[in-house]
Write a protein that holds these residues in place. Structure first.
Motif, PDB file in Angstrom:
ATOM      1  N   ARG A 120      38.427  47.490  46.824  1.00 28.59           N
ATOM      2  CA  ARG A 120      37.120  47.670  46.181  1.00 28.59           C
ATOM      3  C   ARG A 120      36.195  46.486  46.450  1.00 28.59           C
ATOM      4  NH1 ARG A 120      35.526  45.820  41.194  1.00 28.59           N
ATOM      5  NH2 ARG A 120      37.690  45.424  40.571  1.00 28.59           N
ATOM      6  N   LYS A 121      36.703  45.280  46.318  1.00 32.60           N
ATOM      7  CA  LYS A 121      35.880  44.090  46.551  1.00 32.60           C
ATOM      8  C   LYS A 121      35.465  43.984  48.019  1.00 32.60           C
ATOM      9  CE  LYS A 121      37.814  41.314  42.777  1.00 32.60           C
ATOM     10  NZ  LYS A 121      38.539  40.055  42.426  1.00 32.60           N
ATOM     11  N   LYS A 153      37.071  45.025  33.920  1.00 32.77           N
ATOM     12  CA  LYS A 153      38.131  46.013  33.794  1.00 32.77           C
ATOM     13  C   LYS A 153      37.530  47.419  33.814  1.00 32.77           C
ATOM     14  CE  LYS A 153      41.528  43.089  33.284  1.00 32.77           C
ATOM     15  NZ  LYS A 153      42.626  42.994  34.290  1.00 32.77           N
ATOM     16  N   THR A 189      42.156  46.861  43.961  1.00 35.22           N
ATOM     17  CA  THR A 189      41.150  45.869  43.559  1.00 35.22           C
ATOM     18  C   THR A 189      40.619  45.123  44.775  1.00 35.22           C
ATOM     19  OG1 THR A 189      42.183  45.592  41.377  1.00 35.22           O
ATOM     20  CG2 THR A 189      40.710  43.844  42.137  1.00 35.22           C
ATOM     21  N   GLU A 235      43.433  49.661  38.966  1.00 37.13           N
ATOM     22  CA  GLU A 235      43.559  48.257  38.597  1.00 37.13           C
ATOM     23  C   GLU A 235      44.714  47.560  39.317  1.00 37.13           C
ATOM     24  OE1 GLU A 235      43.737  48.011  34.362  1.00 37.13           O
ATOM     25  OE2 GLU A 235      41.545  48.131  34.142  1.00 37.13           O
ATOM     26  N   THR A 261      46.608  45.667  42.394  1.00 37.59           N
ATOM     27  CA  THR A 261      46.124  44.584  43.258  1.00 37.59           C
ATOM     28  C   THR A 261      45.557  45.120  44.557  1.00 37.59           C
ATOM     29  OG1 THR A 261      47.808  43.099  42.324  1.00 37.59           O
ATOM     30  CG2 THR A 261      46.775  42.434  44.384  1.00 37.59           C
TER      31      THR A 261
END
Length: 359
Positions: free
Chosen positions: A180-181, A156, A177, A172, A174
């Motif tokens: 970022r990945k 987090k 996230t 944060e 979806t």
């Protein structure tokens, strides 16, 4: 009891050596990729964006919005990552220009000075041990203050500044996230793996080590151990005394610093208090390019007799040099005078010249 202590000391030394060997094996497979972004602008527009990418502290790519597009350090790196990857990086950079412009406007929405310059910074890193991802890290900062950070793909976000609470909700989500990945996998981990599979960023080099000692009038002794010219960056250095003797004193370190040729430098020092003769100390250096940890003894303090011998040798050498110089000067003057007299007399012998008669 004494024998048990000796065995324990030997076991500790053996365990330390084993750990050093294990760590050296880890270091050879360990690599780190860092990407640093610096955006400068006002609440109205983005003036500049600077990006610098490093693998194992060696720069391999950069971008400067106001001067040039994405630049790769070496042609072989561009060939390894491929044209498609470089094109994706270009789009990635252009997208971040828009993101950073929006972020600065978002963070300054309540500011009354609309023409004031602001700086937004982001730091991305990923670490690999072979093909195993050890960690990922992202931190954002604004006008010199940390805002928010995250460590790990599934962690987090941690708020570091009150004005970042609203950013936490966005980061944060979806969508962000997944972005970022995906960016971490392709541009941080993926780029590093592509480059390192082809070649190391730099030729591996062992350290050059210099050990010195300085004695002060108050009895304090300062020991210094310098390792320089080594690559990769990871290195272990510590002081030892005898086999397992305790070390007392004030230790300090320069930290591992880069040299101008992309190698590294580290210096450790030990200040020994009065009463300790400073004998038996050594600097232990462990690096992936050394077969075993190397031990460099500290020079012993020269005795007074040695100092007198050195001083006497210097004095005698000086006297000899002066004597030779004086003798040479006299000889040269005498030769010059003789030559001058010969030229004045001409080809015939003078009255006082000896005459040799042959019968």
């Amino acid at each position: 009891m004494l024998n048990w202590r000796r065995r324990r000391g030997s076991f500790s030394s053996w365990l330390l050596t084993l750990m050093l060997f294990a760590l050296r094996e880890i270091q050879t497979a360990y690599h780190k990729h860092e990407i640093k972004h610096t955006a400068v602008g006002t609440s109205q527009t983005l003036f500049d964006l600077i990006i610098a990418s490093f693998i194992d502290d060696i720069p391999w790519a950069s971008y400067h919005k106001s001067k040039h597009p994405m630049v790769v350090k070496a042609a072989w790196i561009a060939e390894v990552v491929g044209t498609n990857f470089l094109e994706d990086m270009r789009h990635f950079t252009l997208n971040h220009e828009g993101v950073y412009e929006f972020t600065i406007q978002y963070l300054t929405i309540n500011d009354t000075e609309t023409e004031r310059n602001h700086t937004f910074q982001s730091y991305f890193s990923c670490e690999l041990d072979g093909d195993i991802l050890l960690s990922t890290f992202i931190k954002y900062g604004f006008d010199g203050e940390d805002l928010i950070q995250i460590e790990g793909l599934e962690a987090k976000w941690m708020v570091l500044n009150p004005r970042a609470h609203s950013l936490k909700f966005i980061l944060e989500s979806t969508i962000w996230t997944e972005v970022r990945k995906r960016e971490n996998k392709r541009f941080c981990v993926g780029a590093m793996q592509k480059i390192l599979q082809k070649s190391s960023m730099k030729e591996n080099l062992p350290p050059e080590v210099y050990v010195s000692r300085r004695d002060f009038p108050n009895g304090t002794i300062s020991l210094s151990c310098t390792a320089t010219g080594f690559y990769p960056q990871s290195i272990l250095m510590h002081w030892k005394r005898g086999i397992d003797a305790a070390i007392w004193g004030e230790e300090s370190s320069s930290g591992t610093l880069p040299n101008s040729d992309d190698t590294f430098y580290l210096r450790i020092s030990l200040k020994i208090p009065p009463g300790d003769t400073g004998t038996g100390y050594a600097c232990v250096v462990d690096h992936s390019q050394l077969e075993t940890p190397a031990v460099y003894p500290v020079p012993e303090k020269p005795s007074k007799w040695n100092l007198w011998a050195v001083a006497l040798s210097v004095l005698l050498s000086a006297i000899l040099m002066i004597s030779c110089f004086v003798a040479f000067t006299k000889w040269k003057k005498r030769k010059a005078r003789t030559t001058s007299e010969t030229q004045l007399e001409g080809p015939f012998p003078s009255v006082t010249s000896p005459v040799i008669c042959l019968q």
